[in-house]
Motif scaffolding. Structure first.
Motif, mmCIF file in Angstrom:
data_model
loop_
_atom_site.group_PDB
_atom_site.id
_atom_site.type_symbol
_atom_site.label_atom_id
_atom_site.label_comp_id
_atom_site.label_asym_id
_atom_site.label_seq_id
_atom_site.Cartn_x
_atom_site.Cartn_y
_atom_site.Cartn_z
ATOM 1 N N THR A 160 0.804 -1.222 0.000
ATOM 2 C CA THR A 160 0.000 0.000 0.000
ATOM 3 C C THR A 160 0.838 1.273 0.000
ATOM 4 O O THR A 160 0.335 2.341 0.248
ATOM 5 N N SER A 161 2.126 1.162 -0.233
ATOM 6 C CA SER A 161 2.950 2.360 -0.392
ATOM 7 C C SER A 161 3.775 2.202 -1.660
ATOM 8 O O SER A 161 3.935 1.094 -2.172
ATOM 9 N N GLY A 162 4.261 3.301 -2.169
ATOM 10 C CA GLY A 162 5.005 3.276 -3.416
ATOM 11 C C GLY A 162 6.255 2.414 -3.340
ATOM 12 O O GLY A 162 6.758 2.077 -2.278
ATOM 13 N N ASP A 163 6.758 2.031 -4.506
ATOM 14 C CA ASP A 163 7.969 1.222 -4.564
ATOM 15 C C ASP A 163 9.123 1.965 -3.916
ATOM 16 O O ASP A 163 9.359 3.136 -4.182
ATOM 17 N N GLN A 236 2.011 6.481 12.332
ATOM 18 C CA GLN A 236 0.870 5.588 12.170
ATOM 19 C C GLN A 236 0.073 6.044 10.954
ATOM 20 O O GLN A 236 -0.232 7.224 10.804
ATOM 21 N N CYS A 237 -0.241 5.105 10.073
ATOM 22 C CA CYS A 237 -0.976 5.416 8.848
ATOM 23 C C CYS A 237 -2.467 5.195 9.093
ATOM 24 O O CYS A 237 -2.880 4.111 9.508
ATOM 25 N N LYS A 238 -3.279 6.220 8.824
ATOM 26 C CA LYS A 238 -4.711 6.146 9.096
ATOM 27 C C LYS A 238 -5.528 6.321 7.813
ATOM 28 O O LYS A 238 -5.175 7.098 6.930
ATOM 29 N N ASP A 239 -6.640 5.582 7.765
ATOM 30 C CA ASP A 239 -7.677 5.758 6.736
ATOM 31 C C ASP A 239 -7.183 5.526 5.316
ATOM 32 O O ASP A 239 -7.511 6.275 4.397
ATOM 33 N N THR A 240 -6.386 4.471 5.124
ATOM 34 C CA THR A 240 -5.896 4.206 3.770
ATOM 35 C C THR A 240 -6.432 2.907 3.181
ATOM 36 O O THR A 240 -6.557 2.784 1.974
ATOM 37 N N LYS A 241 -6.715 1.914 4.019
ATOM 38 C CA LYS A 241 -7.173 0.600 3.554
ATOM 39 C C LYS A 241 -6.189 0.068 2.509
ATOM 40 O O LYS A 241 -5.042 -0.145 2.802
ATOM 41 N N GLU A 242 -6.639 -0.119 1.285
ATOM 42 C CA GLU A 242 -5.748 -0.647 0.242
ATOM 43 C C GLU A 242 -5.216 0.462 -0.665
ATOM 44 O O GLU A 242 -4.748 0.193 -1.768
ATOM 45 N N PHE A 243 -5.280 1.683 -0.208
ATOM 46 C CA PHE A 243 -4.825 2.827 -0.997
ATOM 47 C C PHE A 243 -3.327 2.749 -1.263
ATOM 48 O O PHE A 243 -2.533 2.448 -0.361
ATOM 49 N N ILE A 244 -2.914 3.003 -2.492
ATOM 50 C CA ILE A 244 -1.495 3.006 -2.853
ATOM 51 C C ILE A 244 -1.026 4.450 -2.897
ATOM 52 O O ILE A 244 -1.400 5.217 -3.785
ATOM 53 N N SER A 245 -0.196 4.812 -1.944
ATOM 54 C CA SER A 245 0.261 6.193 -1.816
ATOM 55 C C SER A 245 1.333 6.523 -2.848
ATOM 56 O O SER A 245 2.033 5.641 -3.370
ATOM 57 N N LEU A 246 1.457 7.810 -3.124
ATOM 58 C CA LEU A 246 2.563 8.287 -3.961
ATOM 59 C C LEU A 246 3.888 8.206 -3.220
ATOM 60 O O LEU A 246 4.959 8.247 -3.828
ATOM 61 N N LEU A 247 3.818 8.108 -1.901
ATOM 62 C CA LEU A 247 5.020 8.086 -1.071
ATOM 63 C C LEU A 247 5.507 6.661 -0.859
ATOM 64 O O LEU A 247 4.714 5.721 -0.778
ATOM 65 N N ASN A 248 6.815 6.509 -0.748
ATOM 66 C CA ASN A 248 7.407 5.230 -0.395
ATOM 67 C C ASN A 248 7.902 5.292 1.049
ATOM 68 O O ASN A 248 8.007 6.377 1.633
ATOM 69 N N TRP A 267 -0.273 10.059 10.583
ATOM 70 C CA TRP A 267 -0.673 10.676 9.321
ATOM 71 C C TRP A 267 -2.041 10.102 8.930
ATOM 72 O O TRP A 267 -2.237 8.892 8.965
ATOM 73 N N ARG A 268 -2.967 10.979 8.542
ATOM 74 C CA ARG A 268 -4.299 10.528 8.150
ATOM 75 C C ARG A 268 -4.618 11.045 6.751
ATOM 76 O O ARG A 268 -4.565 12.245 6.494
ATOM 77 N N LEU A 269 -4.967 10.141 5.849
ATOM 78 C CA LEU A 269 -5.319 10.531 4.489
ATOM 79 C C LEU A 269 -6.679 11.220 4.482
ATOM 80 O O LEU A 269 -7.667 10.671 4.971
ATOM 81 N N VAL A 270 -6.721 12.449 3.935
ATOM 82 C CA VAL A 270 -7.993 13.178 3.874
ATOM 83 C C VAL A 270 -8.426 13.479 2.438
ATOM 84 O O VAL A 270 -9.596 13.774 2.198
ATOM 85 N N PHE A 271 -7.477 13.402 1.502
ATOM 86 C CA PHE A 271 -7.841 13.650 0.109
ATOM 87 C C PHE A 271 -6.912 12.892 -0.818
ATOM 88 O O PHE A 271 -5.702 12.822 -0.593
ATOM 89 N N SER A 272 -7.501 12.322 -1.850
ATOM 90 C CA SER A 272 -6.729 11.708 -2.928
ATOM 91 C C SER A 272 -7.501 11.884 -4.223
ATOM 92 O O SER A 272 -8.705 11.597 -4.281
#
Length: 456
Positions: A160-163, A236-248, A267-272
């Motif tokens: 769920t995070s970038g390469d 701590q990563c919050k509210d991402t589930k299976e989201f693939i972030s731009l960040l590694n 960190w909590r994802l609020v917009f993508s």
């Protein structure tokens, strides 16, 4: 530790608290597989040593093989004044083990640099920088590996995070650049020599090196975890589930180290844009009044960059924010650019006006921002010739005027709900914010807030 441990190792052992001394004793005994076979009285006088095979067997898959060997080399090359042998033994004594652990976990920059040189396998005064680059890459790889192995990635994971493979080299290069900046080699090459004093001066400039060494020892050996004084090296990563972030993961740890300490925990994802679409009004609706945020952008050429806003965003016709704000790049290079002191043009957000720019900006000046996202949302720019005046940053994007591919926003630190974060009186007195919220359907504005006060 007994008289046979020697005064030098006793000095280093005393740097640990009593509870920590017990853990170090137990760890050494466990590595030598002798904890259950030796009584506490006899243990003090029986010489026991650690071989590479013992270390490998104890660590198992917790650390990559290359790092296990580096730790072993660092331990066995610790010089003991009471030992006159010129060639390091194949076995690590209790004295060497204690001094090694103490220097890495409790030592100053000089002591840590000494251990690092031993882990590099360098015995001379001068060291090439290419082995240091490889060492840093091994260090970063080992940190990600051990945190994943111990299930300590706190919601971030490989899927769920970038390469992070290419990011390891990029981060290692960035950390090593501080060593290059602190010296003046005769020729600028990729593999010049540095001496021990340069390494000693370099370590305080890159605290992540010491943090990573701490993580490897504490998480690798599962020792001194209760007494760890480490910062939140990964949030701590919050509210991402299976989201693939731009960040590694390496970039996350690096950027997080620049945040104020109180904001490093979560960190909590609020917009993508991948989830919420390409809508500037929706972006603003998720960031206004939410507290400090990280904005991450990917342009159509694959460059990844962004900015940290230290204060809540607000729709204004003027600059806002403070000196804690910064810009950063993630790909192709990893770097953070903090305030230059030239001006206070840290943050800017405006919407729905004709006389001044409409969009989100950080640094620089009107129509010449260090980072700009236009209200049309598909376009932006990063202008710096040669540098952004506010952050001393170069051009972040591949092209000066870029097309947006993806965008995500993370609220860092304690999450602030929208209802609590916006002061009603302030909003009613702020025509820009009021106009914006009217445009995105929050009318009647004050009534809307009264309806939700104290309710969900």
């Amino acid at each position: 530790m007994g008289n046979k441990q020697g005064k030098r190792s006793e000095k280093y052992f005393s740097l640990f608290r009593l509870e920590e001394q017990v853990e170090i004793d137990r760890l050494f005994a466990a590595i030598t597989r002798s904890l259950e076979n030796i009584s506490s009285k006899k243990r003090k006088s029986i010489p026991i040593s650690v071989s590479l095979e013992m270390l490998q067997a104890y660590l198992g898959d917790a650390l990559p093989e290359r790092m296990t060997v580096r730790l072993y080399e660092g331990m066995r090359h610790i010089e003991l004044k009471e030992t006159k042998c010129l060639v390091p033994s194949e076995y690590v004594t209790k004295n060497q083990f204690v001094i090694f652990m103490s220097k890495l976990l409790k030592g100053n920059a000089e002591e840590r640099s000494d251990v690092i040189k031993k882990m590099l396998g360098e015995s001379t005064e001068y060291t090439k920088t290419s082995p240091i680059q490889v060492f840093i890459e091994d260090l970063i790889t080992s940190v990600v590996h051990v945190l994943n192995y111990r299930n300590e990635l706190k919601g971030w994971n490989m899927k769920t995070s970038g390469d992070f493979t290419s990011a390891i080299k990029a981060l290692a290069t960035q950390l090593l650049s501080a060593l290059k900046q602190s010296s003046t080699p005769v020729e600028e090459t990729d593999n010049w020599c540095c001496d021990s004093n340069m390494i000693k001066e370099w370590l305080p400039k890159v605290p992540l090196i010491s943090t990573f060494l701490n993580v490897i020892i504490r998480q690798g050996f599962l020792v001194l975890l209760s007494y760890s004084e480490l910062a939140c090296y990964i949030p701590q990563c919050k509210d991402t589930k299976e989201f693939i972030s731009l960040l590694n993961i390496p970039a996350i740890m690096y950027i997080n180290s620049y945040l104020p300490t109180k904001l490093q925990k979560t960190w909590r994802l609020v917009f993508s844009s991948q989830i919420h679409g390409y809508n500037f009004a929706k972006l603003c609706g998720t960031i206004i009044g939410r507290g400090p945020c990280l904005l991450v952008v990917k342009d159509r050429d694959g460059y990844i960059f962004g900015g940290f806003s230290s204060l809540s965003w607000a729709v204004k016709g003027q600059f806002q924010g403070d000196s804690k704000c910064f810009l950063f790049t993630v790909f192709p290079n990893i770097a953070v650019y903090t305030q230059s002191g030239y001006n206070n043009h840290y943050m800017y957000l405006n919407y729905g006006q004709q006389t001044i720019p409409n969009g989100l900006g950080m640094g620089g000046q009107f129509d010449y921002f260090g980072l700009w996202i236009d209200y049309n949302f598909g376009k932006g720019h990063s202008k710096a010739k040669p540098r952004c005046s506010t952050y001393n940053s170069p051009q972040l994007s591949a092209k000066e005027n870029f097309e947006l591919d993806k965008l995500e926003v993370w609220v860092v630190g304690d999450f602030i709900s929208e209802r609590r974060s916006i002061d009603k009186k302030t909003i009613l007195e702020n025509p820009e914010t009021k106009t914006f919220l009217e445009m995105i359907g929050k009318l009647p504005f004050s009534d809307g807030f009264r309806e939700t006060d104290g309710k969900e």
